[in-house]
Enzyme design. Structure first.
Site, PDB file in Angstrom:
ATOM      1  N   ASP A   1      31.493  60.488  36.665  1.00 16.63           N
ATOM      2  CA  ASP A   1      31.736  59.171  36.080  1.00 16.63           C
ATOM      3  C   ASP A   1      31.848  59.559  34.550  1.00 16.63           C
ATOM      4  OD1 ASP A   1      32.187  56.442  35.315  1.00 16.63           O
ATOM      5  OD2 ASP A   1      30.288  56.261  35.190  1.00 16.63           O
TER       6      ASP A   1
ATOM      7  N   GLU B   1      35.765  55.099  33.571  1.00 13.97           N
ATOM      8  CA  GLU B   1      34.670  54.459  33.922  1.00 13.97           C
ATOM      9  C   GLU B   1      34.804  53.054  34.511  1.00 13.97           C
ATOM     10  OE1 GLU B   1      30.044  54.212  32.781  1.00 13.97           O
ATOM     11  OE2 GLU B   1      31.464  54.176  31.171  1.00 13.97           O
ATOM     12  N   GLU B   2      35.264  52.224  33.700  1.00 15.15           N
ATOM     13  CA  GLU B   2      35.403  50.687  34.048  1.00 15.15           C
ATOM     14  C   GLU B   2      36.134  50.798  35.429  1.00 15.15           C
ATOM     15  OE1 GLU B   2      35.635  51.666  30.542  1.00 15.15           O
ATOM     16  OE2 GLU B   2      33.283  51.474  30.904  1.00 15.15           O
TER      17      GLU B   2
END
Length: 522
Positions: A266, A284-285
């Protein structure tokens, strides 16, 4: 139960109160949840506007200030559920999902009590209870998927007290900022993030998953210790004779779709979860909204230091998606078919490591190279590495253990209770352009640093996803040439240091790949 140190460390961040050795909801909140649990015919919560009103009422009952919510958040709840989804979807959400979530929230005190009763016994005596797991505090938290669902329901209804979270380097955890999209010029990606999360809530209300998820803060100790693998300095990397691991290059596809068993990187912010609950849609989101159980870690994991990483095992994927950034879109249901391990965790392993943001030319300085390679190493080293014995090297002049060809296996003794994943040595790393993109890192440099760290950690392979990045089009040629030279970790590290020195002094403007191929030819 209030005597437990783990509970005491997190209680101020939970919406519950301790009362007579138990955790309870404040009476007025419990009454409100009871009413909402009986459905819209009694609660009148049948629209986004009505939900926003009830969120305000519950906030008052919790002595929270609704004015502290993000601007336009309440309007966002009304707009999303009343205008942005179909009438059928809205009716299902208020008729089925909201009552089920409120019933789940009413169980939160008993779920937490059951969690703490088992927390000291699940991992053979290793503490795994929900607690604030702060910087430089190596440890693990093991949560049931049901408990995570209840905690995320608190986020949806903005029940968490946010005061003092920032002071303790914790991210905001309520969903108010996520719903504050009405003021945005382009709110499509935000709406699609919310759709992923609402889909998750619908799924768990229809069929509650019964597995577990672990969150581990991994630390590469800064000081030398005879029983720890510690933070390597430049000489240690230069002297390593560890062979480089194999690399598989993928020009298409996504890390989370990798078919085998690998640590899935990540591309994190130093704050776990980054801007997931905000307005951005970085890689990441995206990962956090298609695997929403990752968000639970934001409750108790403060920002990472330079020698730390966070590993999560067991998260389930619930959504498909297309696009990236402005083009990100929710694309329907996803059925996760990953097997379970002995702890009932899905065999999905996510490792969060944060690269240096906006490094510019500073990324070629030796300190920066050391920081980045050791950050990656802290994530890729085996889970039990900080609890195993490593042979002492009395000849070492520095304060750190030298990196040798078998540093990953130089074990005097190991406690199996800390090595909770016994397949660890077979597991490689699936990664990509870490620290590039908006972070501004040099992709040719970053892939080499990751290759060094993965190889030194004893991982058998690296699956690298280029996402079609033009700068990496010659990656396979470079890998083949390095293999032909039978270069070690130390050899490649010294080439990186030499190249970086020339970049800093402006003796070369070549990218690392071109520079290395020329260097090896001469």
């Amino acid at each position: 139960m209030e005597q437990r140190t783990d509970l005491r460390s997190i209680l101020q961040y939970l919406p519950l109160v301790a009362q007579s050795s138990s955790l309870v909801w404040p009476p007025s909140v419990e009454e409100e949840l009871q009413t909402m649990s009986r459905g819209p015919s009694e609660s009148m919560v049948n629209s986004g506007e009505a939900l926003a009103l009830h969120i305000t009422n519950i906030q008052k009952s919790l002595s929270l200030n609704a004015s502290d919510l993000a601007p336009y958040a309440l309007q966002g709840y009304a707009l999303f559920f009343d205008k942005k989804i179909s009438r059928e979807e809205s009716a299902n959400f208020f008729g089925e999902v909201v009552p089920a979530l409120c019933r789940l929230l009413l169980q939160l005190p008993s779920l937490l009590e059951k969690h703490y009763q088992k927390a000291d016994h699940v991992l053979d005596g290793v503490t795994s209870g929900l607690r604030l797991l702060g910087p430089q505090e190596a440890g693990i938290v093991l949560l049931s998927q049901e408990l995570i669902a209840a905690l995320l329901a608190c986020s949806l209804f903005c029940l968490f007290p946010e005061v003092d979270r920032r002071l303790n380097n914790l991210q905001g955890i309520n969903f108010d900022e996520l719903f504050s999209f009405p003021y945005m010029r382009d709110c499509t990606k935000q709406e699609n993030k919310i759709k992923c999360l609402i889909h998750y809530f619908g799924r768990i209300c229809r069929c509650m998953p019964t597995g577990f998820v672990s969150f581990e803060r991994k630390i590469l100790p800064l000081e030398y210790h005879p029983h720890f693998v510690s933070y390597p300095e430049a000489d240690s990397w230069a002297n390593s004779v560890t062979p480089l691991c194999s690399i598989e290059v993928h020009t298409s596809g996504a890390i989370e779709d990798q078919p085998g068993e690998a640590l899935e990187v990540d591309f994190a912010d130093e704050f776990f979860g980054g801007l997931t609950l905000s307005y951005d849609t970085l890689q990441e989101e995206i990962r956090f909204v298609i695997n929403p159980e990752l968000i639970a870690g934001m409750i108790f994991l403060p920002r990472m230091d330079a020698n730390e990483a966070i590993e999560i095992v067991g998260v389930e994927r619930f959504s498909c998606y297309t696009g990236y950034g402005p083009s990100f879109q929710y694309a329907g249901d996803y059925t996760d078919k990953k097997d379970l391990d002995i702890f009932k965790r899905r065999k999905t392993r996510v490792i969060a490591i944060d690269a240096m943001p906006g490094p510019g030319m500073g990324q070629y300085k030796l300190d920066a190279l050391i920081r980045e390679v050791n950050k990656a190493f802290s994530g890729y080293m085996h889970q039990c590495k900080y609890k195993i014995g490593v042979k002492h090297h009395p000849e070492a002049s520095s304060s750190h253990v030298p990196l040798t060809s078998d540093s990953a296996s130089q074990v005097i003794e190991s406690s199996d209770r800390w090595c909770i994943d016994h397949e660890e040595k077979k597991i490689g790393v699936a990664t990509g352009n870490w620290g590039c993109g908006v972070f501004g890192g040099d992709p040719e440099l970053k892939i080499m640093l990751q290759w060094l760290a993965i190889s030194q950690s004893g991982r058998p392979f690296m699956s690298y996803y280029t996402f079609g990045l033009q700068a990496l089009q010659n990656l396979n040629q470079v890998i083949e040439r390095v293999a032909l030279q039978e270069m070690t970790v130390g050899d490649l590290w010294k080439k990186l240091v030499e190249y970086s020195s020339e970049r800093l002094s402006r003796r070369t403007w070549l990218g690392f790949f071109s520079w290395l191929m020329t260097s090896l030819s001469t």
